[in-house]
Design a protein around this motif. Structure first.
Motif, PDB file in Angstrom:
ATOM      1  N   ILE A 230       8.200  64.502  63.319  1.00 53.95           N
ATOM      2  CA  ILE A 230       8.543  65.626  64.167  1.00 53.95           C
ATOM      3  C   ILE A 230      10.076  65.922  64.373  1.00 53.95           C
ATOM      4  O   ILE A 230      10.443  67.087  64.047  1.00 53.95           O
ATOM      5  N   LEU A 231      10.857  64.892  64.433  1.00 54.65           N
ATOM      6  CA  LEU A 231      12.178  65.005  64.964  1.00 54.65           C
ATOM      7  C   LEU A 231      13.305  64.627  64.182  1.00 54.65           C
ATOM      8  O   LEU A 231      14.518  64.691  64.295  1.00 54.65           O
ATOM      9  N   ASN A 232      12.762  64.081  62.945  1.00 59.28           N
ATOM     10  CA  ASN A 232      13.956  63.549  62.019  1.00 59.28           C
ATOM     11  C   ASN A 232      14.500  64.579  61.058  1.00 59.28           C
ATOM     12  O   ASN A 232      13.762  65.562  60.681  1.00 59.28           O
ATOM     13  N   LEU A 239       9.019  68.606  61.072  1.00 61.25           N
ATOM     14  CA  LEU A 239       9.152  70.103  61.940  1.00 61.25           C
ATOM     15  C   LEU A 239      10.601  70.280  62.010  1.00 61.25           C
ATOM     16  O   LEU A 239      11.113  71.397  61.739  1.00 61.25           O
ATOM     17  N   ALA A 240      11.523  69.232  62.468  1.00 58.18           N
ATOM     18  CA  ALA A 240      12.868  69.591  62.819  1.00 58.18           C
ATOM     19  C   ALA A 240      13.653  70.162  61.645  1.00 58.18           C
ATOM     20  O   ALA A 240      14.419  71.230  61.617  1.00 58.18           O
ATOM     21  N   PHE A 241      13.349  69.497  60.565  1.00 57.92           N
ATOM     22  CA  PHE A 241      14.114  69.950  59.399  1.00 57.92           C
ATOM     23  C   PHE A 241      13.750  71.502  58.833  1.00 57.92           C
ATOM     24  O   PHE A 241      14.733  72.236  58.632  1.00 57.92           O
ATOM     25  N   ASN A 242      12.610  71.784  58.795  1.00 57.59           N
ATOM     26  CA  ASN A 242      11.973  72.983  58.504  1.00 57.59           C
ATOM     27  C   ASN A 242      12.349  74.170  59.435  1.00 57.59           C
ATOM     28  O   ASN A 242      12.540  75.270  59.196  1.00 57.59           O
ATOM     29  N   LEU A 243      12.390  73.939  60.805  1.00 59.75           N
ATOM     30  CA  LEU A 243      12.753  74.826  61.829  1.00 59.75           C
ATOM     31  C   LEU A 243      14.285  75.157  61.403  1.00 59.75           C
ATOM     32  O   LEU A 243      14.727  76.343  61.527  1.00 59.75           O
ATOM     33  N   ARG A 244      14.992  74.177  61.109  1.00 60.41           N
ATOM     34  CA  ARG A 244      16.515  74.536  60.896  1.00 60.41           C
ATOM     35  C   ARG A 244      16.519  75.258  59.675  1.00 60.41           C
ATOM     36  O   ARG A 244      17.614  76.262  59.561  1.00 60.41           O
ATOM     37  N   GLN A 245      15.660  75.114  58.700  1.00 55.69           N
ATOM     38  CA  GLN A 245      15.925  75.736  57.358  1.00 55.69           C
ATOM     39  C   GLN A 245      15.393  77.389  57.656  1.00 55.69           C
ATOM     40  O   GLN A 245      15.973  78.164  57.219  1.00 55.69           O
ATOM     41  N   ILE A 246      14.420  77.310  58.579  1.00 48.47           N
ATOM     42  CA  ILE A 246      13.965  79.077  59.093  1.00 48.47           C
ATOM     43  C   ILE A 246      14.953  79.489  59.496  1.00 48.47           C
ATOM     44  O   ILE A 246      15.308  80.526  59.220  1.00 48.47           O
ATOM     45  N   GLN A 247      15.766  79.005  60.494  1.00 46.30           N
ATOM     46  CA  GLN A 247      16.942  79.318  61.081  1.00 46.30           C
ATOM     47  C   GLN A 247      18.249  79.751  60.146  1.00 46.30           C
ATOM     48  O   GLN A 247      18.658  80.870  60.201  1.00 46.30           O
ATOM     49  N   TYR A 248      18.404  78.941  59.111  1.00 49.60           N
ATOM     50  CA  TYR A 248      19.336  79.381  58.193  1.00 49.60           C
ATOM     51  C   TYR A 248      18.899  80.520  57.377  1.00 49.60           C
ATOM     52  O   TYR A 248      19.629  81.266  56.939  1.00 49.60           O
ATOM     53  N   PHE A 265      16.953  84.825  67.914  1.00 46.64           N
ATOM     54  CA  PHE A 265      17.007  84.437  69.276  1.00 46.64           C
ATOM     55  C   PHE A 265      15.811  83.300  69.359  1.00 46.64           C
ATOM     56  O   PHE A 265      16.132  82.161  69.947  1.00 46.64           O
ATOM     57  N   ALA A 266      14.709  83.636  69.114  1.00 47.13           N
ATOM     58  CA  ALA A 266      13.519  82.735  69.034  1.00 47.13           C
ATOM     59  C   ALA A 266      13.820  81.566  68.267  1.00 47.13           C
ATOM     60  O   ALA A 266      13.351  80.543  68.594  1.00 47.13           O
ATOM     61  N   VAL A 267      14.095  81.788  67.033  1.00 47.96           N
ATOM     62  CA  VAL A 267      14.286  80.576  66.087  1.00 47.96           C
ATOM     63  C   VAL A 267      15.385  79.550  66.694  1.00 47.96           C
ATOM     64  O   VAL A 267      15.386  78.352  66.764  1.00 47.96           O
ATOM     65  N   GLY A 268      16.470  80.395  67.041  1.00 44.98           N
ATOM     66  CA  GLY A 268      17.730  79.395  67.548  1.00 44.98           C
ATOM     67  C   GLY A 268      17.182  78.499  68.723  1.00 44.98           C
ATOM     68  O   GLY A 268      17.612  77.377  68.978  1.00 44.98           O
ATOM     69  N   ARG A 269      16.441  79.247  69.739  1.00 37.83           N
ATOM     70  CA  ARG A 269      15.961  78.677  70.868  1.00 37.83           C
ATOM     71  C   ARG A 269      14.984  77.423  70.663  1.00 37.83           C
ATOM     72  O   ARG A 269      15.469  76.293  71.108  1.00 37.83           O
ATOM     73  N   LEU A 270      14.228  77.408  69.698  1.00 38.19           N
ATOM     74  CA  LEU A 270      13.149  76.534  69.241  1.00 38.19           C
ATOM     75  C   LEU A 270      13.940  75.417  68.463  1.00 38.19           C
ATOM     76  O   LEU A 270      13.705  74.128  68.632  1.00 38.19           O
ATOM     77  N   CYS A 271      14.810  75.608  67.820  1.00 42.36           N
ATOM     78  CA  CYS A 271      15.850  74.716  67.121  1.00 42.36           C
ATOM     79  C   CYS A 271      16.674  73.828  68.034  1.00 42.36           C
ATOM     80  O   CYS A 271      16.715  72.732  67.749  1.00 42.36           O
ATOM     81  N   ALA A 272      17.110  74.486  69.008  1.00 40.13           N
ATOM     82  CA  ALA A 272      17.802  73.777  70.021  1.00 40.13           C
ATOM     83  C   ALA A 272      16.957  73.043  70.817  1.00 40.13           C
ATOM     84  O   ALA A 272      17.742  71.921  70.976  1.00 40.13           O
ATOM     85  N   GLN A 273      15.834  73.474  70.968  1.00 43.73           N
ATOM     86  CA  GLN A 273      14.773  72.264  71.514  1.00 43.73           C
ATOM     87  C   GLN A 273      14.756  71.006  70.980  1.00 43.73           C
ATOM     88  O   GLN A 273      14.852  70.011  71.376  1.00 43.73           O
ATOM     89  N   TYR A 274      14.599  71.219  69.570  1.00 46.56           N
ATOM     90  CA  TYR A 274      14.463  70.033  68.632  1.00 46.56           C
ATOM     91  C   TYR A 274      15.714  69.112  68.780  1.00 46.56           C
ATOM     92  O   TYR A 274      15.640  68.109  68.339  1.00 46.56           O
ATOM     93  N   GLN A 275      16.812  69.881  68.423  1.00 45.34           N
ATOM     94  CA  GLN A 275      17.904  69.440  68.345  1.00 45.34           C
ATOM     95  C   GLN A 275      18.404  68.171  69.320  1.00 45.34           C
ATOM     96  O   GLN A 275      18.633  67.205  68.975  1.00 45.34           O
ATOM     97  N   TYR A 276      17.842  68.288  70.525  1.00 42.72           N
ATOM     98  CA  TYR A 276      18.414  67.116  71.540  1.00 42.72           C
ATOM     99  C   TYR A 276      17.100  66.669  72.131  1.00 42.72           C
ATOM    100  O   TYR A 276      17.285  65.982  73.085  1.00 42.72           O
ATOM    101  N   LEU A 277      15.921  66.891  71.604  1.00 39.88           N
ATOM    102  CA  LEU A 277      14.495  66.107  72.012  1.00 39.88           C
ATOM    103  C   LEU A 277      14.747  64.765  71.644  1.00 39.88           C
ATOM    104  O   LEU A 277      15.057  64.241  70.359  1.00 39.88           O
TER     105      LEU A 277
END
Length: 311
Positions: A230-232, A239-248, A265-277
């Motif tokens: 989930i978070l690596n 999940l965290a890696f692929n959400l960041r790729q989606i944002q890119y 905005f939606a992608v950035g918000r979701l990535c930010a949630q994962y980044q500091y979780l």
């Protein structure tokens, strides 16, 4: 770029990625059952495959192994099968022959003919391992040609966006399915030896077993497995890696981020949630958290479809 072309490229990436995850789930889930240190009911394994693949199966109807495996892999009448997905991917690629490389078209076409011409009778009796292993290898070759033969412009970005959005979806679905399997198999998480073995299976389903052991220097358990998948941010099937790729790729396509209703905005918000979780924050609600992520990814797809593919 025309919305129709963008949509076709995006879905080509999604269909190709979908076939790989279906094939790997079939192979790993089926064959690890035979190697399990404890007995597992064959109907339980087939039920897990039905659940993951989204096959409609009448409640109470006995599971027939050959029918289920065929439905997931080679049933042309099942829109969720590997054959249906690669057929759709090939049709999309054929419509884009003028903007993708000849080499990419040829490897996609080769994959289609491999699946379409695979002997059904052989698959049902002895061909499951061979078929699913080859399907995964075809997908790896295709991704290589996407990256090495296409100019890294909007065409490339749309295919890769489809790949990573589909991968995020499949990762979330596989985690959810295995958490349910673990709950059922272990008598509501009361059998730790069975539970920990299932985390090994889950890691193998996402090709993360070796990297998980390398990262933690210990055998998998619930925390190590969930935290890793989930978070690596460095593991390509988390999940965290692929959400960041989606944002890119959303940014590369120039989709705006500054309005609350925008895809960026939606992608950035979701990535930010994962980044500091941190894992302890979701430890008691992992299944719920993964389901929420899946719902948000579906919303991202809906926003892309509305704002980018049908403008």
């Amino acid at each position: 770029m025309l919305a129709r072309i963008a949509n076709t490229l995006y879905w080509m990436g999604r269909y190709l990625e979908r076939t790989e995850h279906l094939a790997r789930y079939l192979r790993v889930q089926y064959f690890t059952t035979q190697d399990a240190p404890m007995s597992q009911n064959r109907d339980f394994v087939l039920g897990s495959i039905v659940n993951m693949a989204g096959i409609p199966w009448e409640e109470g109807k006995p599971f027939v192994e050959s029918e289920i495996l065929h439905a997931v892999a080679l049933d042309a009448n099942n829109p969720m099968s590997i054959l249906s997905a690669i057929t759709s991917a090939r049709e999309n690629a054929r419509g884009m022959r003028n903007i993708i490389s000849t080499e990419l078209w040829e490897v996609i076409n080769k994959y289609y003919h491999f699946v379409n011409n695979y002997p059904v009778s052989y698959f049902k009796t002895r061909g499951l391992y061979d078929f699913t292993l080859n399907a995964g290898e075809h997908c790896s070759v295709i991704r290589g040609y996407v990256d090495s033969t296409l100019t890294h412009n909007d065409v490339w970005a749309l295919i890769r966006l489809g790949v990573h959005l589909e991968r995020t979806t499949q990762i979330a679905r596989i985690i959810s399915c295995k958490l349910y399997d673990i709950y059922v198999l272990t008598d509501q998480n009361e059998n730790m030896s069975v539970e920990n073995y299932q985390y090994t299976v889950l890691l193998k389903l996402l090709e993360g077993f070796d990297m998980n052991r390398h990262h933690y220097k210990a055998a998998p358990d619930r925390q190590k497995t969930m935290e890793f998948l989930i978070l690596n941010a460095d593991f390509p099937r988390s999940l965290a890696f692929n959400l960041r790729q989606i944002q890119y790729f959303v940014r590369k396509l120039g989709l705006r981020e500054h309005t609350p209703d925008s895809v960026g905005f939606a992608v950035g918000r979701l990535c930010a949630q994962y980044q500091y979780l941190l894992y302890p924050e979701i430890e008691d609600k992992v299944g719920e958290f993964v389901s929420e992520t899946l719902a948000k990814v579906y919303e991202l797809h809906g926003a892309l479809d509305k704002n980018y593919f049908h403008v």
